[in-house]
Design a protein around this motif. Structure first.
Motif, PDB file in Angstrom:
ATOM      1  N   HIS A  54     -34.854  24.656 -19.358  1.00 42.59           N
ATOM      2  CA  HIS A  54     -34.413  23.363 -20.197  1.00 42.59           C
ATOM      3  C   HIS A  54     -34.494  23.574 -21.841  1.00 42.59           C
ATOM      4  O   HIS A  54     -33.937  23.148 -22.596  1.00 42.59           O
ATOM      5  CB  HIS A  54     -35.206  22.233 -19.669  1.00 42.59           C
ATOM      6  CG  HIS A  54     -34.593  21.544 -18.519  1.00 42.59           C
ATOM      7  ND1 HIS A  54     -33.154  21.133 -18.375  1.00 42.59           N
ATOM      8  CD2 HIS A  54     -34.907  21.355 -17.301  1.00 42.59           C
ATOM      9  CE1 HIS A  54     -33.065  20.731 -17.417  1.00 42.59           C
ATOM     10  NE2 HIS A  54     -34.116  21.049 -16.405  1.00 42.59           N
ATOM     11  N   VAL A  55     -35.890  24.316 -22.051  1.00 43.34           N
ATOM     12  CA  VAL A  55     -35.968  24.645 -23.543  1.00 43.34           C
ATOM     13  C   VAL A  55     -34.793  25.510 -23.922  1.00 43.34           C
ATOM     14  O   VAL A  55     -34.648  25.199 -25.127  1.00 43.34           O
ATOM     15  CB  VAL A  55     -37.458  25.458 -23.806  1.00 43.34           C
ATOM     16  CG1 VAL A  55     -37.441  25.889 -24.917  1.00 43.34           C
ATOM     17  CG2 VAL A  55     -38.476  24.369 -23.407  1.00 43.34           C
ATOM     18  N   LEU A  56     -34.238  26.571 -23.121  1.00 46.31           N
ATOM     19  CA  LEU A  56     -33.080  27.374 -23.639  1.00 46.31           C
ATOM     20  C   LEU A  56     -31.977  26.716 -23.831  1.00 46.31           C
ATOM     21  O   LEU A  56     -31.173  26.976 -24.676  1.00 46.31           O
ATOM     22  CB  LEU A  56     -33.155  28.476 -22.927  1.00 46.31           C
ATOM     23  CG  LEU A  56     -34.283  29.720 -22.945  1.00 46.31           C
ATOM     24  CD1 LEU A  56     -34.113  30.575 -21.606  1.00 46.31           C
ATOM     25  CD2 LEU A  56     -34.316  30.153 -24.032  1.00 46.31           C
ATOM     26  N   MET A  57     -31.822  25.619 -22.913  1.00 46.17           N
ATOM     27  CA  MET A  57     -30.863  24.621 -22.971  1.00 46.17           C
ATOM     28  C   MET A  57     -30.676  23.752 -24.414  1.00 46.17           C
ATOM     29  O   MET A  57     -29.831  23.704 -25.049  1.00 46.17           O
ATOM     30  CB  MET A  57     -30.433  23.873 -21.950  1.00 46.17           C
ATOM     31  CG  MET A  57     -29.970  24.645 -20.572  1.00 46.17           C
ATOM     32  SD  MET A  57     -30.006  23.527 -19.154  1.00 46.17           S
ATOM     33  CE  MET A  57     -28.723  24.621 -17.993  1.00 46.17           C
ATOM     34  N   LEU A  58     -31.969  23.414 -24.698  1.00 44.03           N
ATOM     35  CA  LEU A  58     -32.127  22.650 -25.705  1.00 44.03           C
ATOM     36  C   LEU A  58     -31.670  23.483 -27.165  1.00 44.03           C
ATOM     37  O   LEU A  58     -31.214  22.927 -28.031  1.00 44.03           O
ATOM     38  CB  LEU A  58     -33.584  22.298 -25.864  1.00 44.03           C
ATOM     39  CG  LEU A  58     -34.059  21.649 -27.126  1.00 44.03           C
ATOM     40  CD1 LEU A  58     -33.203  20.046 -27.396  1.00 44.03           C
ATOM     41  CD2 LEU A  58     -35.701  21.254 -27.332  1.00 44.03           C
ATOM     42  N   PHE A  75     -35.354  14.795 -22.636  1.00 42.28           N
ATOM     43  CA  PHE A  75     -35.764  14.064 -21.493  1.00 42.28           C
ATOM     44  C   PHE A  75     -35.839  14.851 -20.208  1.00 42.28           C
ATOM     45  O   PHE A  75     -36.567  14.745 -19.543  1.00 42.28           O
ATOM     46  CB  PHE A  75     -34.363  13.114 -21.249  1.00 42.28           C
ATOM     47  CG  PHE A  75     -34.429  12.197 -19.942  1.00 42.28           C
ATOM     48  CD1 PHE A  75     -35.346  11.070 -19.926  1.00 42.28           C
ATOM     49  CD2 PHE A  75     -33.895  12.520 -18.762  1.00 42.28           C
ATOM     50  CE1 PHE A  75     -35.553  10.455 -18.669  1.00 42.28           C
ATOM     51  CE2 PHE A  75     -33.960  11.848 -17.623  1.00 42.28           C
ATOM     52  CZ  PHE A  75     -34.890  10.764 -17.525  1.00 42.28           C
ATOM     53  N   ARG A  76     -34.876  16.070 -20.082  1.00 40.12           N
ATOM     54  CA  ARG A  76     -35.070  16.756 -18.929  1.00 40.12           C
ATOM     55  C   ARG A  76     -36.437  17.831 -18.933  1.00 40.12           C
ATOM     56  O   ARG A  76     -36.847  18.011 -17.627  1.00 40.12           O
ATOM     57  CB  ARG A  76     -33.884  17.624 -18.691  1.00 40.12           C
ATOM     58  CG  ARG A  76     -32.679  16.868 -18.177  1.00 40.12           C
ATOM     59  CD  ARG A  76     -31.288  17.354 -18.549  1.00 40.12           C
ATOM     60  NE  ARG A  76     -30.266  16.735 -17.676  1.00 40.12           N
ATOM     61  CZ  ARG A  76     -29.839  15.467 -18.225  1.00 40.12           C
ATOM     62  NH1 ARG A  76     -30.316  15.064 -19.368  1.00 40.12           N
ATOM     63  NH2 ARG A  76     -28.657  14.926 -17.567  1.00 40.12           N
ATOM     64  N   ILE A  77     -36.743  18.017 -20.249  1.00 38.81           N
ATOM     65  CA  ILE A  77     -37.903  18.892 -20.247  1.00 38.81           C
ATOM     66  C   ILE A  77     -39.112  18.114 -20.023  1.00 38.81           C
ATOM     67  O   ILE A  77     -39.962  18.522 -19.356  1.00 38.81           O
ATOM     68  CB  ILE A  77     -38.059  19.340 -21.923  1.00 38.81           C
ATOM     69  CG1 ILE A  77     -36.852  20.683 -22.331  1.00 38.81           C
ATOM     70  CG2 ILE A  77     -39.600  19.946 -22.088  1.00 38.81           C
ATOM     71  CD1 ILE A  77     -36.915  20.880 -23.829  1.00 38.81           C
ATOM     72  N   VAL A  78     -39.081  16.969 -20.475  1.00 44.77           N
ATOM     73  CA  VAL A  78     -40.329  16.055 -20.142  1.00 44.77           C
ATOM     74  C   VAL A  78     -40.549  15.906 -18.478  1.00 44.77           C
ATOM     75  O   VAL A  78     -41.370  15.938 -17.567  1.00 44.77           O
ATOM     76  CB  VAL A  78     -40.277  14.456 -20.595  1.00 44.77           C
ATOM     77  CG1 VAL A  78     -41.347  13.779 -20.156  1.00 44.77           C
ATOM     78  CG2 VAL A  78     -40.319  14.850 -22.036  1.00 44.77           C
ATOM     79  N   GLY A  79     -39.140  15.766 -17.750  1.00 44.98           N
ATOM     80  CA  GLY A  79     -39.163  15.532 -16.427  1.00 44.98           C
ATOM     81  C   GLY A  79     -39.491  16.907 -15.714  1.00 44.98           C
ATOM     82  O   GLY A  79     -40.315  16.829 -14.854  1.00 44.98           O
ATOM     83  N   ALA A  80     -38.756  17.723 -16.098  1.00 45.49           N
ATOM     84  CA  ALA A  80     -39.340  19.170 -15.387  1.00 45.49           C
ATOM     85  C   ALA A  80     -40.861  19.336 -15.675  1.00 45.49           C
ATOM     86  O   ALA A  80     -41.319  19.785 -14.488  1.00 45.49           O
ATOM     87  CB  ALA A  80     -38.535  20.380 -16.216  1.00 45.49           C
ATOM     88  N   GLY A  95     -28.507  21.102 -14.334  1.00 43.17           N
ATOM     89  CA  GLY A  95     -29.576  20.814 -15.544  1.00 43.17           C
ATOM     90  C   GLY A  95     -28.731  20.569 -16.837  1.00 43.17           C
ATOM     91  O   GLY A  95     -29.348  20.162 -17.625  1.00 43.17           O
ATOM     92  N   GLY A  96     -27.573  20.492 -17.117  1.00 42.82           N
ATOM     93  CA  GLY A  96     -26.998  20.082 -18.301  1.00 42.82           C
ATOM     94  C   GLY A  96     -26.801  18.359 -18.346  1.00 42.82           C
ATOM     95  O   GLY A  96     -27.086  17.787 -17.413  1.00 42.82           O
ATOM     96  N   VAL A  99     -24.412  15.990 -16.248  1.00 47.01           N
ATOM     97  CA  VAL A  99     -24.556  15.625 -14.943  1.00 47.01           C
ATOM     98  C   VAL A  99     -25.806  14.618 -14.776  1.00 47.01           C
ATOM     99  O   VAL A  99     -26.783  15.024 -15.720  1.00 47.01           O
ATOM    100  CB  VAL A  99     -24.700  16.551 -13.837  1.00 47.01           C
ATOM    101  CG1 VAL A  99     -23.416  17.428 -13.758  1.00 47.01           C
ATOM    102  CG2 VAL A  99     -25.961  17.658 -14.196  1.00 47.01           C
ATOM    103  N   SER A 100     -26.043  13.897 -14.121  1.00 51.34           N
ATOM    104  CA  SER A 100     -27.328  13.036 -13.998  1.00 51.34           C
ATOM    105  C   SER A 100     -28.448  13.769 -13.669  1.00 51.34           C
ATOM    106  O   SER A 100     -28.358  14.747 -12.582  1.00 51.34           O
ATOM    107  CB  SER A 100     -27.097  11.862 -13.043  1.00 51.34           C
ATOM    108  OG  SER A 100     -28.280  11.263 -12.397  1.00 51.34           O
ATOM    109  N   PRO A 101     -29.566  13.878 -14.257  1.00 49.66           N
ATOM    110  CA  PRO A 101     -30.822  14.641 -13.790  1.00 49.66           C
ATOM    111  C   PRO A 101     -31.217  14.403 -12.448  1.00 49.66           C
ATOM    112  O   PRO A 101     -32.098  14.913 -12.188  1.00 49.66           O
ATOM    113  CB  PRO A 101     -31.924  14.209 -14.960  1.00 49.66           C
ATOM    114  CG  PRO A 101     -31.383  12.869 -15.274  1.00 49.66           C
ATOM    115  CD  PRO A 101     -29.832  12.706 -15.334  1.00 49.66           C
TER     116      PRO A 101
END
Length: 122
Positions: A54-58, A75-80, A95-96, A99-101
């Motif tokens: 997720h950090v790499l996606m950021l 948002f996803r980094i916090v969730g992960a 993970g993008g 799509v809904s997390p």
């Protein structure tokens, strides 16, 4: 289990990250993100790999000036970071921000095989 799975799935995730890096070097941003998505599917049951991808996606979102993706990844980094250890991950989710997390998705056969090998300790 967490560290064992993380260690066993590492070569598969790292291969996708290497493919993403090659695509980035070639200027193919969509292929780069596709490999990040594959890395996400492979590593999402490991807190380490889940957060790292997720950090790499950021970083991808920042380089490509995608504000929607950037917000989605924060948002996803916090969730992960907070949910993965409890098994609260929607299997197969790419993970993008497109799509809904929370959405479970089918896992490509090739990736499912690699995940099973990692879980079996092979």
């Amino acid at each position: 289990m967490e560290s064992t799975f993380s260690q066993k799935v590492a070569p598969y995730v790292e291969a996708e990250l290497a493919n993403a890096k090659r695509a980035r070097s070639a200027g193919n941003t969509q292929q780069e993100f596709s490999h990040l998505e594959r890395a996400h599917v492979l590593g999402q049951e490991s807190t380490y790999w889940h957060v790292k991808v997720h950090v790499l996606m950021l970083a991808w979102a920042t380089r490509n000036r995608s504000f929607r993706e950037l917000l989605g990844q924060v948002f996803r980094i916090v969730g992960a970071a907070t949910k993965t250890a409890f098994g609260l991950v929607p299997q197969g989710n790419t993970g993008g921000a497109n799509v809904s997390p929370f959405k479970k998705m089918p896992i490509e056969r090739e990736l499912a095989t690699l995940i099973q090998k990692a879980k079996a300790g092979v």
